[in-house]
Design a protein around this motif. Sequence first.
Motif, PDB file in Angstrom:
ATOM      1  N   MET A   1     -34.286  27.490   6.321  1.00  0.00           N
ATOM      2  CA  MET A   1     -34.253  26.387   7.109  1.00  0.00           C
ATOM      3  C   MET A   1     -33.945  26.792   8.580  1.00  0.00           C
ATOM      4  O   MET A   1     -33.092  27.536   8.721  1.00  0.00           O
ATOM      5  CB  MET A   1     -33.253  25.241   6.723  1.00  0.00           C
ATOM      6  N   LYS A   2     -34.694  26.157   9.482  1.00  0.00           N
ATOM      7  CA  LYS A   2     -34.593  26.517  10.916  1.00  0.00           C
ATOM      8  C   LYS A   2     -33.459  25.844  11.471  1.00  0.00           C
ATOM      9  O   LYS A   2     -32.890  24.758  10.999  1.00  0.00           O
ATOM     10  CB  LYS A   2     -35.849  26.118  11.692  1.00  0.00           C
ATOM     11  N   GLN A   3     -32.542  26.491  12.293  1.00  0.00           N
ATOM     12  CA  GLN A   3     -31.365  25.965  12.790  1.00  0.00           C
ATOM     13  C   GLN A   3     -31.465  25.905  14.224  1.00  0.00           C
ATOM     14  O   GLN A   3     -31.822  26.746  14.789  1.00  0.00           O
ATOM     15  CB  GLN A   3     -29.974  26.793  12.394  1.00  0.00           C
ATOM     16  N   ILE A   4     -30.998  24.877  14.635  1.00  0.00           N
ATOM     17  CA  ILE A   4     -31.173  24.548  16.206  1.00  0.00           C
ATOM     18  C   ILE A   4     -29.886  24.115  16.942  1.00  0.00           C
ATOM     19  O   ILE A   4     -29.118  23.387  16.131  1.00  0.00           O
ATOM     20  CB  ILE A   4     -32.246  23.352  16.677  1.00  0.00           C
ATOM     21  N   GLU A   5     -29.187  25.009  17.703  1.00  0.00           N
ATOM     22  CA  GLU A   5     -27.845  24.675  18.399  1.00  0.00           C
ATOM     23  C   GLU A   5     -27.941  23.388  19.244  1.00  0.00           C
ATOM     24  O   GLU A   5     -28.810  23.518  20.161  1.00  0.00           O
ATOM     25  CB  GLU A   5     -27.341  25.764  19.082  1.00  0.00           C
ATOM     26  N   VAL A   6     -27.119  22.334  19.031  1.00  0.00           N
ATOM     27  CA  VAL A   6     -27.269  21.371  19.869  1.00  0.00           C
ATOM     28  C   VAL A   6     -25.639  20.826  20.487  1.00  0.00           C
ATOM     29  O   VAL A   6     -24.755  21.581  20.079  1.00  0.00           O
ATOM     30  CB  VAL A   6     -27.787  19.963  19.362  1.00  0.00           C
ATOM     31  N   VAL A   7     -25.772  20.159  21.631  1.00  0.00           N
ATOM     32  CA  VAL A   7     -24.370  19.460  21.885  1.00  0.00           C
ATOM     33  C   VAL A   7     -24.535  18.079  21.865  1.00  0.00           C
ATOM     34  O   VAL A   7     -25.595  17.406  22.070  1.00  0.00           O
ATOM     35  CB  VAL A   7     -24.096  20.074  23.498  1.00  0.00           C
ATOM     36  N   ALA A   8     -23.272  17.410  21.898  1.00  0.00           N
ATOM     37  CA  ALA A   8     -23.270  15.971  22.217  1.00  0.00           C
ATOM     38  C   ALA A   8     -22.017  15.499  22.805  1.00  0.00           C
ATOM     39  O   ALA A   8     -21.091  16.258  23.014  1.00  0.00           O
ATOM     40  CB  ALA A   8     -23.206  15.408  20.709  1.00  0.00           C
ATOM     41  N   ALA A   9     -21.746  14.242  23.236  1.00  0.00           N
ATOM     42  CA  ALA A   9     -21.062  13.882  23.979  1.00  0.00           C
ATOM     43  C   ALA A   9     -20.457  12.499  23.678  1.00  0.00           C
ATOM     44  O   ALA A   9     -21.340  11.588  23.326  1.00  0.00           O
ATOM     45  CB  ALA A   9     -21.014  13.897  25.357  1.00  0.00           C
ATOM     46  N   ILE A  10     -19.233  12.297  23.184  1.00  0.00           N
ATOM     47  CA  ILE A  10     -18.803  10.829  22.966  1.00  0.00           C
ATOM     48  C   ILE A  10     -17.768  10.553  24.267  1.00  0.00           C
ATOM     49  O   ILE A  10     -16.763  11.157  24.420  1.00  0.00           O
ATOM     50  CB  ILE A  10     -18.240  10.676  21.570  1.00  0.00           C
ATOM     51  N   ILE A  11     -18.055   9.572  24.913  1.00  0.00           N
ATOM     52  CA  ILE A  11     -17.496   9.294  26.182  1.00  0.00           C
ATOM     53  C   ILE A  11     -17.014   7.801  26.018  1.00  0.00           C
ATOM     54  O   ILE A  11     -17.797   6.735  25.840  1.00  0.00           O
ATOM     55  CB  ILE A  11     -18.157   9.451  27.307  1.00  0.00           C
ATOM     56  N   CYS A  12     -15.634   7.651  26.224  1.00  0.00           N
ATOM     57  CA  CYS A  12     -14.988   6.188  26.241  1.00  0.00           C
ATOM     58  C   CYS A  12     -14.532   5.880  27.593  1.00  0.00           C
ATOM     59  O   CYS A  12     -13.459   6.843  28.197  1.00  0.00           O
ATOM     60  CB  CYS A  12     -14.092   6.164  25.078  1.00  0.00           C
ATOM     61  N   ARG A  13     -14.807   4.613  27.980  1.00  0.00           N
ATOM     62  CA  ARG A  13     -13.988   4.203  29.342  1.00  0.00           C
ATOM     63  C   ARG A  13     -13.698   2.989  29.215  1.00  0.00           C
ATOM     64  O   ARG A  13     -14.513   1.976  28.725  1.00  0.00           O
ATOM     65  CB  ARG A  13     -15.028   4.478  30.512  1.00  0.00           C
ATOM     66  N   GLU A  14     -12.368   2.625  29.166  1.00  0.00           N
ATOM     67  CA  GLU A  14     -11.933   1.302  29.272  1.00  0.00           C
ATOM     68  C   GLU A  14     -12.325   0.386  27.980  1.00  0.00           C
ATOM     69  O   GLU A  14     -12.605  -0.569  28.000  1.00  0.00           O
ATOM     70  CB  GLU A  14     -12.404   0.588  30.325  1.00  0.00           C
ATOM     71  N   GLY A  15     -12.401   1.246  26.823  1.00  0.00           N
ATOM     72  CA  GLY A  15     -12.604   0.535  25.425  1.00  0.00           C
ATOM     73  C   GLY A  15     -14.028   0.597  25.175  1.00  0.00           C
ATOM     74  O   GLY A  15     -14.494  -0.173  24.187  1.00  0.00           O
ATOM     75  N   LYS A  16     -14.910   0.824  26.134  1.00  0.00           N
ATOM     76  CA  LYS A  16     -16.449   0.943  25.944  1.00  0.00           C
ATOM     77  C   LYS A  16     -16.969   2.353  25.881  1.00  0.00           C
ATOM     78  O   LYS A  16     -16.426   3.405  26.588  1.00  0.00           O
ATOM     79  CB  LYS A  16     -16.952   0.229  27.042  1.00  0.00           C
TER      80      LYS A  16
END
Length: 60
Positions: A1-16
């Motif tokens: 199976m091909k593997q791809i390296e990725v990034v992600a961000a979870i950003i929270c500001r004032e509960g949003k």
Amino acid sequence: MKQIEVVAAIICREGKYFATQRGYGEFKDYWEFPGGKIITQLSTSQCTAFCALSVPVIWC
């Protein structure tokens, strides 16, 4: 199976949370956190910042 390296961000500001809506592909109109494939010339931190800052923003 091909593997791809990725990034992600979870950003929270004032509960949003920072989320983006896909504009194409199989999951068009679905919501997701910003991220994507790692650009080989950048570090993972730089890629995460690039992905988080290069998309339209909706705080939900």
